[in-house]
Design a protein around this motif. Structure first.
Motif, PDB file in Angstrom:
ATOM      1  N   LEU A  24       0.842  -1.196   0.000  1.00  0.00           N
ATOM      2  CA  LEU A  24       0.000   0.000   0.000  1.00  0.00           C
ATOM      3  C   LEU A  24       0.874   1.241   0.000  1.00  0.00           C
ATOM      4  N   CYS A  25       0.443   2.275  -0.716  1.00  0.00           N
ATOM      5  CA  CYS A  25       1.028   3.607  -0.596  1.00  0.00           C
ATOM      6  C   CYS A  25       0.256   4.357   0.489  1.00  0.00           C
ATOM      7  N   SER A  26       0.956   4.892   1.477  1.00  0.00           N
ATOM      8  CA  SER A  26       0.256   5.544   2.584  1.00  0.00           C
ATOM      9  C   SER A  26      -0.516   6.782   2.139  1.00  0.00           C
ATOM     10  N   GLY A  45      -4.004  -7.946   4.837  1.00  0.00           N
ATOM     11  CA  GLY A  45      -3.073  -8.999   4.449  1.00  0.00           C
ATOM     12  C   GLY A  45      -1.948  -8.536   3.552  1.00  0.00           C
ATOM     13  N   LEU A  46      -1.679  -7.228   3.546  1.00  0.00           N
ATOM     14  CA  LEU A  46      -0.597  -6.705   2.720  1.00  0.00           C
ATOM     15  C   LEU A  46       0.744  -6.861   3.438  1.00  0.00           C
ATOM     16  N   GLU A  47       1.814  -6.843   2.663  1.00  0.00           N
ATOM     17  CA  GLU A  47       3.149  -7.154   3.209  1.00  0.00           C
ATOM     18  C   GLU A  47       4.024  -5.935   3.411  1.00  0.00           C
ATOM     19  N   VAL A  48       3.878  -4.947   2.527  1.00  0.00           N
ATOM     20  CA  VAL A  48       4.802  -3.819   2.518  1.00  0.00           C
ATOM     21  C   VAL A  48       4.034  -2.512   2.404  1.00  0.00           C
ATOM     22  N   ILE A  49       4.744  -1.430   2.713  1.00  0.00           N
ATOM     23  CA  ILE A  49       4.119  -0.106   2.637  1.00  0.00           C
ATOM     24  C   ILE A  49       5.134   0.916   2.153  1.00  0.00           C
ATOM     25  N   GLU A  50       4.652   1.839   1.341  1.00  0.00           N
ATOM     26  CA  GLU A  50       5.446   3.006   0.944  1.00  0.00           C
ATOM     27  C   GLU A  50       4.924   4.190   1.758  1.00  0.00           C
ATOM     28  N   TRP A  51       5.753   4.700   2.661  1.00  0.00           N
ATOM     29  CA  TRP A  51       5.340   5.841   3.478  1.00  0.00           C
ATOM     30  C   TRP A  51       5.612   7.131   2.732  1.00  0.00           C
ATOM     31  N   GLY A  52       4.592   8.003   2.672  1.00  0.00           N
ATOM     32  CA  GLY A  52       4.718   9.269   1.972  1.00  0.00           C
ATOM     33  C   GLY A  52       5.335  10.352   2.833  1.00  0.00           C
ATOM     34  N   ALA A  53       6.108  11.227   2.194  1.00  0.00           N
ATOM     35  CA  ALA A  53       6.799  12.298   2.896  1.00  0.00           C
ATOM     36  C   ALA A  53       5.905  13.496   3.161  1.00  0.00           C
ATOM     37  N   PRO A 251     -11.048   3.533   3.566  1.00  0.00           N
ATOM     38  CA  PRO A 251     -10.277   2.402   4.098  1.00  0.00           C
ATOM     39  C   PRO A 251     -11.093   1.119   4.202  1.00  0.00           C
ATOM     40  N   ALA A 252     -12.415   1.237   4.208  1.00  0.00           N
ATOM     41  CA  ALA A 252     -13.255   0.045   4.320  1.00  0.00           C
ATOM     42  C   ALA A 252     -13.165  -0.847   3.087  1.00  0.00           C
ATOM     43  N   VAL A 253     -12.726  -0.299   1.940  1.00  0.00           N
ATOM     44  CA  VAL A 253     -12.641  -1.114   0.723  1.00  0.00           C
ATOM     45  C   VAL A 253     -11.255  -1.725   0.541  1.00  0.00           C
ATOM     46  N   LEU A 254     -10.328  -1.423   1.436  1.00  0.00           N
ATOM     47  CA  LEU A 254      -8.951  -1.887   1.228  1.00  0.00           C
ATOM     48  C   LEU A 254      -8.854  -3.406   1.228  1.00  0.00           C
ATOM     49  N   THR A 255      -9.566  -4.065   2.116  1.00  0.00           N
ATOM     50  CA  THR A 255      -9.508  -5.526   2.160  1.00  0.00           C
ATOM     51  C   THR A 255      -9.980  -6.121   0.840  1.00  0.00           C
ATOM     52  N   ARG A 256     -11.051  -5.560   0.281  1.00  0.00           N
ATOM     53  CA  ARG A 256     -11.546  -6.025  -1.021  1.00  0.00           C
ATOM     54  C   ARG A 256     -10.518  -5.789  -2.118  1.00  0.00           C
ATOM     55  N   GLU A 257      -9.923  -4.591  -2.138  1.00  0.00           N
ATOM     56  CA  GLU A 257      -8.944  -4.271  -3.174  1.00  0.00           C
ATOM     57  C   GLU A 257      -7.697  -5.142  -3.041  1.00  0.00           C
ATOM     58  N   ALA A 259      -7.623  -8.155  -1.820  1.00  0.00           N
ATOM     59  CA  ALA A 259      -7.995  -9.502  -2.267  1.00  0.00           C
ATOM     60  C   ALA A 259      -7.941  -9.589  -3.788  1.00  0.00           C
ATOM     61  N   THR A 260      -8.396  -8.544  -4.465  1.00  0.00           N
ATOM     62  CA  THR A 260      -8.332  -8.518  -5.930  1.00  0.00           C
ATOM     63  C   THR A 260      -6.884  -8.540  -6.407  1.00  0.00           C
ATOM     64  N   LEU A 261      -6.032  -7.772  -5.725  1.00  0.00           N
ATOM     65  CA  LEU A 261      -4.623  -7.733  -6.105  1.00  0.00           C
ATOM     66  C   LEU A 261      -3.981  -9.101  -5.907  1.00  0.00           C
ATOM     67  N   ARG A 262      -4.300  -9.773  -4.799  1.00  0.00           N
ATOM     68  CA  ARG A 262      -3.756 -11.120  -4.575  1.00  0.00           C
ATOM     69  C   ARG A 262      -4.224 -12.075  -5.664  1.00  0.00           C
ATOM     70  N   CYS A 263      -5.489 -11.961  -6.029  1.00  0.00           N
ATOM     71  CA  CYS A 263      -6.020 -12.826  -7.093  1.00  0.00           C
ATOM     72  C   CYS A 263      -5.288 -12.558  -8.407  1.00  0.00           C
ATOM     73  N   ALA A 264      -5.065 -11.279  -8.712  1.00  0.00           N
ATOM     74  CA  ALA A 264      -4.356 -10.928  -9.950  1.00  0.00           C
ATOM     75  C   ALA A 264      -2.935 -11.467  -9.938  1.00  0.00           C
ATOM     76  N   ALA A 265      -2.348 -11.573  -8.737  1.00  0.00           N
ATOM     77  CA  ALA A 265      -0.991 -12.075  -8.608  1.00  0.00           C
ATOM     78  C   ALA A 265      -0.953 -13.613  -8.555  1.00  0.00           C
ATOM     79  N   GLY A 266      -2.115 -14.239  -8.661  1.00  0.00           N
ATOM     80  CA  GLY A 266      -2.171 -15.699  -8.653  1.00  0.00           C
ATOM     81  C   GLY A 266      -2.005 -16.311  -7.288  1.00  0.00           C
ATOM     82  N   ARG A 267      -2.377 -15.548  -6.244  1.00  0.00           N
ATOM     83  CA  ARG A 267      -2.257 -16.031  -4.875  1.00  0.00           C
ATOM     84  C   ARG A 267      -3.590 -16.487  -4.335  1.00  0.00           C
ATOM     85  N   THR A 268      -3.539 -17.385  -3.356  1.00  0.00           N
ATOM     86  CA  THR A 268      -4.733 -17.769  -2.621  1.00  0.00           C
ATOM     87  C   THR A 268      -5.015 -16.695  -1.571  1.00  0.00           C
TER      88      THR A 268
END
Length: 273
Positions: A24-26, A45-53, A251-257, A259-268
């Motif tokens: 996620l980009c902060s 369920g995201l792994e990394v974050i880009e913190w904005g200045a 922020p309420a849609v982040l989990t949905r988004e 999940a879509t990104l994981r699906c696009a990446a071929g992840r369970t």
């Protein structure tokens, strides 16, 4: 090398080496405190974050930056990048070391920068040369801190097209400078993907969103085919795919988004292949 407050965020090791990390980009949630941004990212369920200045981690506030690093650590997130707004103008160079130090405090391996403030088709030769010189000097400073630079792939800059981006990277000619990628506005999927393929290993991360037409924000699923193909092109290169500017800044849609990104990446749903 400057003194580090902690190790930089490494990519996956072992059998996961080269795997695309999802994050996620902060700036997506500028109005939220950093701890809340980190909590939402971890819950999704995201792994990394880009913190904005601009809001969460200002370079001139090391205490704030340390608190943001603590928030990342608390929620098990690696900081993959420091999202600066350095535009490679001579007047900004004196401030760049502070951005590099902030990235080190965050444990980020990379500083995102901007390639000037003029579209490539309108930039005068001297303006382009000036941006190249500033990026080259920023790259030197970044290297002294053990950091990579990556240019934002964005309209109104010298990295607004694939051709101009490749030319700029050639002109800067620094081993620690690569680029981000995102689908250009109103560009059909096939054309956007051809540009991503042309940039190839020069891409270090992508900003993932679904805008169409113009900057109308749609659910990521509305361009699922684009993102499945883009992530397939990137797989094995050890890059990051970072969600940015979700519909409604909600922020309420982040989990949905996510999940879509994981699906696009071929992840369970668990994040495994």
């Amino acid at each position: 090398m400057t003194e580090d407050s902690g190790s930089h965020a490494p990519g996956p090791a072992g059998p996961d080496a080269g795997r695309t990390r999802l994050g996620l980009c902060s700036v997506t949630f500028r109005r939220l405190p950093a701890t809340e941004v980190a909590r939402y990212a971890a819950y999704a369920g995201l792994e990394v974050i880009e913190w904005g200045a601009d809001v969460h981690a200002p370079a001139g506030e090391p205490g704030t930056v340390r608190a943001v690093r603590d928030a990342s650590d608390r929620y098990g997130l690696a900081c993959c990048s420091y999202g600066s707004y350095f535009r490679a103008t001579p007047g900004e160079l004196t401030a760049f070391p502070a951005a590099a130090r902030a990235a080190v405090l965050l444990g980020a391996p990379r500083v995102r920068v901007w390639a000037g403030g003029t579209a490539s088709r309108y930039a005068l030769p001297e303006e382009r040369h000036q941006t190249v010189r500033c990026l080259r000097e920023a790259a030197r400073i970044a290297a002294d801190h053990g950091l990579e630079l990556a240019t934002e792939f964005h309209g109104g800059t010298l990295t607004d097209t694939v051709e101009s981006t490749a030319r700029l990277l050639d002109e800067v000619d620094a081993d620690n400078v690569r680029t981000y990628w995102q689908p250009p506005l109103d560009t059909p999927d096939e054309e956007a993907l051809a540009g991503l393929a042309e940039l190839g290993d020069r891409v270090t991360a992508v900003h993932a969103f679904s805008w169409w037409p113009g900057n109308s924000r749609l659910p990521l699923a509305d361009r699922r085919d684009l993102w499945a193909a883009a992530l397939a092109l990137l797989e094995g290169r050890g890059v990051e795919a970072l969600l940015e500017f979700v519909p409604g800044d909600d922020p309420a849609v982040l989990t949905r988004e996510a999940a879509t990104l994981r699906c696009a990446a071929g992840r369970t749903p668990s994040g495994r292949p």
